[in-house]
Structures are given as structure tokens and as C-alpha cells.
Design a protein around this motif. Structure first.
Motif, mmCIF file in Angstrom:
data_model
loop_
_atom_site.group_PDB
_atom_site.id
_atom_site.type_symbol
_atom_site.label_atom_id
_atom_site.label_comp_id
_atom_site.label_asym_id
_atom_site.label_seq_id
_atom_site.Cartn_x
_atom_site.Cartn_y
_atom_site.Cartn_z
ATOM 1 N N GLN A 76 0.895 -1.236 -0.060
ATOM 2 C CA GLN A 76 0.045 0.089 -0.021
ATOM 3 C C GLN A 76 0.959 1.126 -0.062
ATOM 4 O O GLN A 76 1.820 1.020 0.732
ATOM 5 C CB GLN A 76 -0.844 -0.118 1.239
ATOM 6 C CG GLN A 76 -2.233 -1.049 1.176
ATOM 7 C CD GLN A 76 -2.009 -2.252 1.194
ATOM 8 O OE1 GLN A 76 -0.928 -2.754 2.029
ATOM 9 N NE2 GLN A 76 -2.391 -3.205 0.281
ATOM 10 N N GLU A 84 2.688 8.849 -1.651
ATOM 11 C CA GLU A 84 1.506 9.248 -2.428
ATOM 12 C C GLU A 84 1.818 10.590 -3.284
ATOM 13 O O GLU A 84 1.480 10.555 -4.369
ATOM 14 C CB GLU A 84 0.547 9.626 -1.278
ATOM 15 C CG GLU A 84 -0.932 10.192 -1.910
ATOM 16 C CD GLU A 84 -1.439 10.749 -0.901
ATOM 17 O OE1 GLU A 84 -2.976 11.189 -1.357
ATOM 18 O OE2 GLU A 84 -1.533 10.554 0.222
ATOM 19 N N VAL A 87 3.599 9.165 -6.404
ATOM 20 C CA VAL A 87 3.051 8.483 -7.503
ATOM 21 C C VAL A 87 1.942 9.172 -7.976
ATOM 22 O O VAL A 87 1.615 9.163 -9.232
ATOM 23 C CB VAL A 87 2.322 7.253 -6.852
ATOM 24 C CG1 VAL A 87 1.089 7.593 -5.972
ATOM 25 C CG2 VAL A 87 1.980 6.062 -7.618
ATOM 26 N N ARG A 88 1.538 10.225 -7.367
ATOM 27 C CA ARG A 88 0.339 11.342 -8.042
ATOM 28 C C ARG A 88 1.134 12.077 -9.035
ATOM 29 O O ARG A 88 0.574 12.212 -10.212
ATOM 30 C CB ARG A 88 -0.241 12.081 -6.926
ATOM 31 C CG ARG A 88 -1.248 11.526 -5.834
ATOM 32 C CD ARG A 88 -1.854 12.308 -4.924
ATOM 33 N NE ARG A 88 -2.703 11.897 -4.231
ATOM 34 C CZ ARG A 88 -3.923 11.711 -4.482
ATOM 35 N NH1 ARG A 88 -4.556 12.268 -5.641
ATOM 36 N NH2 ARG A 88 -4.958 11.425 -3.604
ATOM 37 N N GLY A 245 3.410 0.977 -8.222
ATOM 38 C CA GLY A 245 3.857 1.921 -7.308
ATOM 39 C C GLY A 245 5.520 2.011 -7.755
ATOM 40 O O GLY A 245 5.651 2.538 -8.872
ATOM 41 N N CYS A 270 -2.909 1.026 -4.690
ATOM 42 C CA CYS A 270 -2.826 1.818 -5.947
ATOM 43 C C CYS A 270 -2.595 0.742 -7.010
ATOM 44 O O CYS A 270 -1.861 0.024 -7.017
ATOM 45 C CB CYS A 270 -1.477 2.507 -5.914
ATOM 46 S SG CYS A 270 -1.352 3.727 -7.520
ATOM 47 N N GLN A 308 -5.207 4.809 -13.828
ATOM 48 C CA GLN A 308 -4.358 4.307 -12.516
ATOM 49 C C GLN A 308 -5.102 4.941 -11.153
ATOM 50 O O GLN A 308 -5.194 6.166 -11.407
ATOM 51 C CB GLN A 308 -2.925 4.887 -12.465
ATOM 52 C CG GLN A 308 -1.973 4.177 -11.136
ATOM 53 C CD GLN A 308 -0.608 4.678 -11.609
ATOM 54 O OE1 GLN A 308 0.051 4.634 -12.631
ATOM 55 N NE2 GLN A 308 0.236 4.924 -10.401
ATOM 56 N N LEU A 310 -5.920 5.310 -6.947
ATOM 57 C CA LEU A 310 -5.517 5.072 -5.546
ATOM 58 C C LEU A 310 -6.555 5.011 -4.679
ATOM 59 O O LEU A 310 -7.852 5.887 -4.733
ATOM 60 C CB LEU A 310 -4.716 6.304 -5.125
ATOM 61 C CG LEU A 310 -4.248 6.475 -3.745
ATOM 62 C CD1 LEU A 310 -3.213 5.366 -3.601
ATOM 63 C CD2 LEU A 310 -3.383 7.761 -3.333
ATOM 64 N N LEU A 319 -5.957 8.893 -10.557
ATOM 65 C CA LEU A 319 -4.680 9.733 -10.834
ATOM 66 C C LEU A 319 -4.356 9.911 -12.215
ATOM 67 O O LEU A 319 -3.520 10.921 -12.563
ATOM 68 C CB LEU A 319 -3.432 8.734 -10.226
ATOM 69 C CG LEU A 319 -3.674 8.205 -8.846
ATOM 70 C CD1 LEU A 319 -2.343 7.546 -8.386
ATOM 71 C CD2 LEU A 319 -4.143 9.337 -7.766
#
Length: 322
Positions: A76, A84, A87-88, A245, A270, A308, A310, A319
Motif C-alpha cells: 500500500q 503518495e 505516485v500522484r 507504485g 494503487c 491508475q 488510488l 490519478l
């Protein structure tokens, strides 16, 4: 751009698709690639994913070092943390590249030319094109046309005005992957093709609506398959979405038809949702000799869209939404 001549298209075996599915060029097995032009350069300063062989850009084709593709566990993203944030950001970069590439798709353009655009845009952002070198894949994206379900390798075939084309791209930056795809319409696609593409786009949204903490992963496939059947399409079950991720492909595996995949969504998950819808009832695909290109058994067209997502405390964030 001027419509390509039939002489040029005939070099690539232009054949109308089955009439019950519409009129479009069928891609035949003779297009399977057995040798490849030089691999597109990526500056040494851009970090590579660990699965890219160290000699991938220097060795002759077929002589690349083997890399142990280790099985990854589910993981996670720490919500509110640096993971986070990254990845965003990286998913947003993938979204932006796909948006720019989509503007350039015209009849007569080759998928090799599109692949170069994808590669150059990704590199310009200081990122690495994730497919390049993954299991020795030779290109920076996949381009799947008409009866190709997924993993079409960019080549020198010119796009036809009746084509639909999926472009699937992923990039790696700051230790994370961003992954997205869309199917684009060339200007003379028939009504049946347009209906397929629109239904596939909507099927992805149906899958996204099934996402929130506590929902089962298998709920996504159930909702998508029910939607596809109502609209007269089938769902290919040979490809799945996946956790993503700091690893390109990892659990959870997201199947887009009815399935028994265990587990339920939790905040920080994700993953990608990327249904392939196929005209007619036979969604099965067969693999070309190149080891990558999967085409429909029936010759029907297939379309795909991918986001993708989340899982958050309250629901789901997309995302890669444009």
C-alpha cells in the motif's frame, strides 16, 4: 496529412475486417516483428527500473543479459506521505504524455513515429519509458490496432483512416511508475467501431465506480462484464489490471470479467483498471510469433482504456484522469 495510398497499405496486407463487425483493416500474423531497429536512446542520467538489463542499450538484439523478474508482494502507498506525493506526480506525467500524443494521431503516420514521440516526451520530463526493456520489450509504448487486443509492437505500418488504435504507455520517475492508456479513433471509423470505443471507455468508468475501501477486487470485473454484455460486447479475460507504485506489476490483480480473485480494497491500494472489450461473444486472443502481440481469434476489433487509481479513506482517486 494525405490519406496513404492503397499501394503502400497493401504492403502491410490491407484486408477488410469481417462484415458483421464492420469494415476495417485486419492486421495479419505476417506483421509480427522478428527483428527490430535500434533501440531508442535514453540518457544515462535518467534512472532505469531494476528490470532493465545493464547492457540493454549496447548489446546486439537477442544478446541482452537476463534479469531475474522477482515476484513482488502487494504494497500500500502511505497516504499523506512522500510515496503518495510521488505516485500522484508520476501518474499525472503519464496522463499528460498520453494527452499530447493523442493530438498527433493522423492517417499515414506510423506507429514507430508515435513511439518516438512517446519516448521523446517521456525523456523530456526526466523520466524513463517503463516498457522499454521490460522482459526485453523493444519499444517505449504499445500500439494495438483494430483486431489487436493488446501489446502491439510499434512498426512501419501507416495508420489507415478506418483504424482504431490503443496507445498504452507507462513512465518511471522518482522511483514510481505512472500507467495509462486510451483508444483513439481515426477519422473514417465506422459506427460499429465508434460504439465499441465509447462502450469500452464507459466500462472503465463502471469499474472505477466499484472502487472504495471494503469492496472486493472481484467486484470490478463483475460490474464491467455485466455492463459489456448489456451492450453486446465481451470482455477479454487474458489480461488484467495490476498493482503499481515503485514496482511496475504487482498484486492485486484486477480481472475485468467475473472472477474469484480474493481480497478487498484498503486505503493506500494503487492499481490499474484496464478492460479490453471485444466485438461479439468470442473475446479470446491468440499470440503472434513475436511473443507479444495478442489478436482476437474472431478477427473482431478490440478496444481498451486504462486509468491508475488510488484507494483513499473515503473512496477512490483517479490519478490519470485528463
Amino acid at each position: 496529412m494525405i490519406r496513404p495510398s492503397l499501394t503502400l497499405l497493401n504492403k502491410f496486407s490491407y484486408t477488410p475486417g469481417p462484415s458483421r463487425y464492420g469494415i476495417y483493416p485486419l492486421l495479419p500474423p505476417s506483421l509480427a516483428m522478428t527483428s527490430y531497429p535500434p533501440i531508442r536512446p535514453v540518457p544515462d542520467s535518467i534512472p532505469r527500473p531494476e528490470y532493465v538489463p545493464s547492457n540493454f542499450f549496447t548489446a546486439d538484439w537477442g544478446e541482452h543479459d537476463a534479469v531475474d523478474m522477482k515476484e513482488a508482494d502487494a504494497e500500500q502507498i502511505e497516504l499523506g506521505g512522500e510515496g503518495e506525493k510521488r505516485v500522484r506526480e508520476v501518474a499525472g506525467m503519464a496522463r499528460d504524455v498520453l494527452k499530447e500524443v493523442g493530438k498527433l494521431i493522423t492517417p499515414g503516420m506510423t506507429t514507430n513515429e508515435l513511439d518516438k514521440v512517446v519516448n521523446d516526451l517521456i525523456v523530456s520530463k526526466g523520466a524513463y519509458p517503463s516498457p522499454l526493456g521490460y522482459s526485453n520489450y523493444p519499444r517505449s509504448c504499445t500500439t494495438s490496432i483494430n483486431n489487436v487486443i493488446a501489446h502491439g509492437i510499434p512498426d512501419d505500418r501507416p495508420l489507415h483512416p478506418e483504424d482504431i488504435i490503443n496507445i498504452d504507455l507507462t513512465l518511471f520517475c522518482k522511483g514510481y511508475h505512472g500507467d495509462t492508456s486510451a483508444t483513439f479513433l481515426l477519422p473514417e471509423v465506422d459506427e460499429q467501431g465508434r460504439d465499441l470505443v465509447e462502450a469500452t471507455k464507459e466500462a472503465l468508468e463502471v469499474g472505477i465506480k466499484a472502487c472504495k475501501p471494503g469492496r472486493k477486487y472481484k467486484d470490478i470485473g463483475k460490474e464491467i462484464e455485466e455492463f459489456a454484455k448489456r451492450h453486446g460486447f465481451s470482455v477479454n479475460g487474458q489480461f488484467s489490471g495490476h498493482g503499481i507504485g515503485n514496482v511496475f506489476h504487482r498484486p492485486p490483480w484486477i480481472f475485468h470479467c467475473r472472477n474469484d480473485e480474493p481480497g478487498e480494497m484498503v486505503p493506500g491500494d494503487c492499481f490499474t483498471i484496464e478492460p479490453c472489450l471485444v466485438q461479439g461473444r468470442n473475446s479470446r486472443g491468440k499470440l503472434w510469433d513475436d511473443g507479444w502481440t495478442m489478436v482476437t481469434e474472431s478477427g473482431a476489433r478490440s478496444a481498451q482504456f486504462e486509468h491508475q487509481v488510488l484507494i483513499t479513506e473515503n473512496g477512490v482517486d483517479v490519478l490519470t484522469r485528463i
